[in-house]
Structures are given as C-alpha cells and as structure tokens.
Motif scaffolding. Structure first.
Motif, PDB file in Angstrom:
ATOM      1  N   ARG A 132     -40.864 -76.187  73.343  1.00 57.55           N
ATOM      2  CA  ARG A 132     -41.453 -76.482  74.646  1.00 57.55           C
ATOM      3  C   ARG A 132     -40.665 -77.605  75.311  1.00 57.55           C
ATOM      4  N   HIS A 133     -40.913 -77.808  76.589  1.00 51.17           N
ATOM      5  CA  HIS A 133     -40.235 -78.867  77.327  1.00 51.17           C
ATOM      6  C   HIS A 133     -41.252 -79.744  78.051  1.00 51.17           C
ATOM      7  N   THR A 134     -40.974 -81.031  78.067  1.00 52.07           N
ATOM      8  CA  THR A 134     -41.800 -81.941  78.852  1.00 52.07           C
ATOM      9  C   THR A 134     -41.476 -81.729  80.326  1.00 52.07           C
ATOM     10  N   THR A 135     -42.258 -82.340  81.186  1.00 45.51           N
ATOM     11  CA  THR A 135     -42.007 -82.203  82.623  1.00 45.51           C
ATOM     12  C   THR A 135     -40.653 -82.778  83.014  1.00 45.51           C
ATOM     13  N   SER A 136     -40.148 -83.707  82.207  1.00 42.38           N
ATOM     14  CA  SER A 136     -38.828 -84.292  82.488  1.00 42.38           C
ATOM     15  C   SER A 136     -37.695 -83.464  81.883  1.00 42.38           C
ATOM     16  N   GLY A 137     -38.054 -82.407  81.129  1.00 44.34           N
ATOM     17  CA  GLY A 137     -37.039 -81.523  80.577  1.00 44.34           C
ATOM     18  C   GLY A 137     -36.690 -81.771  79.123  1.00 44.34           C
ATOM     19  N   SER A 138     -37.287 -82.770  78.489  1.00 45.68           N
ATOM     20  CA  SER A 138     -36.985 -83.061  77.088  1.00 45.68           C
ATOM     21  C   SER A 138     -37.558 -81.980  76.186  1.00 45.68           C
ATOM     22  N   ARG A 139     -36.846 -81.697  75.088  1.00 42.57           N
ATOM     23  CA  ARG A 139     -37.257 -80.652  74.157  1.00 42.57           C
ATOM     24  C   ARG A 139     -38.187 -81.222  73.080  1.00 42.57           C
ATOM     25  N   TYR A 140     -39.163 -80.415  72.676  1.00 43.02           N
ATOM     26  CA  TYR A 140     -39.992 -80.735  71.520  1.00 43.02           C
ATOM     27  C   TYR A 140     -40.519 -79.432  70.940  1.00 43.02           C
ATOM     28  N   TYR A 141     -41.031 -79.513  69.724  1.00 41.45           N
ATOM     29  CA  TYR A 141     -41.505 -78.319  69.030  1.00 41.45           C
ATOM     30  C   TYR A 141     -42.962 -78.489  68.611  1.00 41.45           C
ATOM     31  N   VAL A 142     -43.727 -77.417  68.755  1.00 44.20           N
ATOM     32  CA  VAL A 142     -45.074 -77.410  68.205  1.00 44.20           C
ATOM     33  C   VAL A 142     -45.095 -76.461  67.017  1.00 44.20           C
ATOM     34  N   ILE A 143     -45.859 -76.815  66.015  1.00 45.31           N
ATOM     35  CA  ILE A 143     -46.040 -75.965  64.839  1.00 45.31           C
ATOM     36  C   ILE A 143     -47.414 -75.345  64.949  1.00 45.31           C
ATOM     37  N   ARG A 144     -47.439 -74.027  65.038  1.00 49.98           N
ATOM     38  CA  ARG A 144     -48.704 -73.317  65.207  1.00 49.98           C
ATOM     39  C   ARG A 144     -49.033 -72.510  63.965  1.00 49.98           C
ATOM     40  N   ASP A 145     -50.293 -72.546  63.608  1.00 48.06           N
ATOM     41  CA  ASP A 145     -50.821 -71.686  62.560  1.00 48.06           C
ATOM     42  C   ASP A 145     -51.637 -70.618  63.282  1.00 48.06           C
ATOM     43  N   GLY A 146     -51.036 -69.442  63.468  1.00 48.21           N
ATOM     44  CA  GLY A 146     -51.652 -68.453  64.336  1.00 48.21           C
ATOM     45  C   GLY A 146     -51.548 -68.930  65.770  1.00 48.21           C
ATOM     46  N   MET A 147     -52.684 -69.197  66.373  1.00 46.28           N
ATOM     47  CA  MET A 147     -52.693 -69.707  67.751  1.00 46.28           C
ATOM     48  C   MET A 147     -53.173 -71.152  67.819  1.00 46.28           C
ATOM     49  N   ILE A 148     -53.205 -71.833  66.685  1.00 52.85           N
ATOM     50  CA  ILE A 148     -53.709 -73.215  66.655  1.00 52.85           C
ATOM     51  C   ILE A 148     -52.560 -74.183  66.435  1.00 52.85           C
ATOM     52  N   VAL A 149     -52.390 -75.111  67.346  1.00 49.45           N
ATOM     53  CA  VAL A 149     -51.335 -76.118  67.211  1.00 49.45           C
ATOM     54  C   VAL A 149     -51.750 -77.146  66.163  1.00 49.45           C
ATOM     55  N   ARG A 150     -50.927 -77.278  65.140  1.00 48.72           N
ATOM     56  CA  ARG A 150     -51.191 -78.237  64.076  1.00 48.72           C
ATOM     57  C   ARG A 150     -50.422 -79.537  64.258  1.00 48.72           C
TER      58      ARG A 150
END
Length: 203
Positions: A147-165
């Motif tokens: 995903r990207h922040t509004t400023s364009g920086s990259r980050y990652y979410v780890i999801r278990d199914g549809m739940i962000v952990r």
C-alpha cells in the motif's frame, strides 16, 4: 499474536507507540501497538488506556521501560493511522509474492516481497514478523499487500484472510549496500562462467 514478541520489538527499537482508533459512533475503539516502523493489531487482547497498562501488558520491567520512548495517538479513522490505512481491504493495494531469495545483512534476515510481475522487490525484517508468526504458520490465507501513504511512501500490511494483523515499513536498501549487492551478482556470474569453463576442461 505474541505479546512477548511485540515487547521484544519495542525494546529493540526503544520506542512504543499506542494507537487508539475511535469508531464513528465512538462506541468502539480499536487498539494497535508498535513503533515508528511496524504496527500490530491488539484485537483479542486487553485494551490498555494508559502507559502503565501498556507496560504491564507487555511485561516490561519499569527499569527497562525507562529506555523506551512512549507515545499514544488518538486516531479518528482506520484509514489514517498516522498515515497508514489499516482497513482490511484497500482498492489500490497490490498483493505481493514472497521471494525465494532472502538477504542476511549483518546477521539480520530480510525477507523479500515482489510485485506480481516481479519487476520490483522490497525487503522487510524477518524479526518483525515474529509477533504474527503463529498466524503465518497456521493460516492458509496469509497475504502481504503493498500500500502507499498519501505522500506516496510504500508500506506492507499482513492479512490473515481479510483481517489486517500488522503493517510494516520496508527496509531502505540504497547507496553502498546496493552497490555491494550488484558486485556480488557480478561475482556470482563470473564464478558460474569459470565453473563452466573448468567443467569443459575436465571432460
């Protein structure tokens, strides 16, 4: 989720950030905890409202807690938790693949994440995955989404199914480190070429 593992990350970083995300009707508050580089969901755990409660939940002794910089944030929406969108699904997110090649730099293991076309790669510290390792091992539905922040920086979410952990910032590989990696690639190519030559001579 392992609270002891979260406590270790916080002690290693010397930073603890508590995020309280208030619902629109202010009847429900979601809690997240982490540092400036990683955030973990506290879903299913006690809700610590004060610094003392956070310290108790993490099981960190008062003397060691003195070395930790503590900050609490009150957020009005899950879509902006200090710049990160922690919704379970985001329209423009990109589901990434784990690379079969990881890096070990200075004893720190970095796990590679590539885009579906394998044109780009990021690395995240494997040690920061320990708090959610039980979920990663047991679930057949673990996803790593860019995903990207509004400023364009990259980050990652780890999801278990549809739940962000969890959400993690990637390690920034640049400068001399990238040059060293490129040099190693060149050396590996040259070694492979020499091996082929030596094998032919041995025939």
């Amino acid at each position: 989720m392992k609270i002891a593992a979260i406590a270790k990350v916080i002690k290693d970083r010397g930073s603890c950030r508590l995020y309280r995300v208030h619902g629109s009707d202010d009847l429900e508050t979601k809690f997240y905890i982490g540092t400036n580089s990683e955030i973990y969901s506290l879903e299913g755990f006690p809700k610590p409202w004060s610094e003392a409660e956070v310290m108790t939940m993490l099981g960190i002794e008062k003397k060691k807690w003195e070395d930790v910089i503590y900050t609490a944030y009150d957020c009005n929406t899950i879509t902006d938790v200090c710049g990160l969108n922690l919704e379970d699904a985001v329209q423009n997110e990109v589901e990434c693949k784990t690379s079969y090649i990881n890096l070990n730099i200075g004893g720190a293991l970095l796990m590679g994440l590539t885009d579906p076309d394998e044109k780009t790669i990021d690395f995240i510290a494997a040690s920061r995955l320990v708090p959610v390792m039980d979920e990663i091992k047991k679930s057949d539905y673990i996803n790593y989404c860019l995903r990207h922040t509004t400023s364009g920086s990259r980050y990652y979410v780890i999801r278990d199914g549809m739940i962000v952990r969890a959400a993690l910032l990637p390690i920034n590989l640049s400068g001399n480190l990238l040059e060293t990696l490129q040099k190693m690639v060149n050396m590996a190519r040259e070694t492979a070429r020499l091996c082929k030559t030596e094998d032919k001579k041995a025939e």
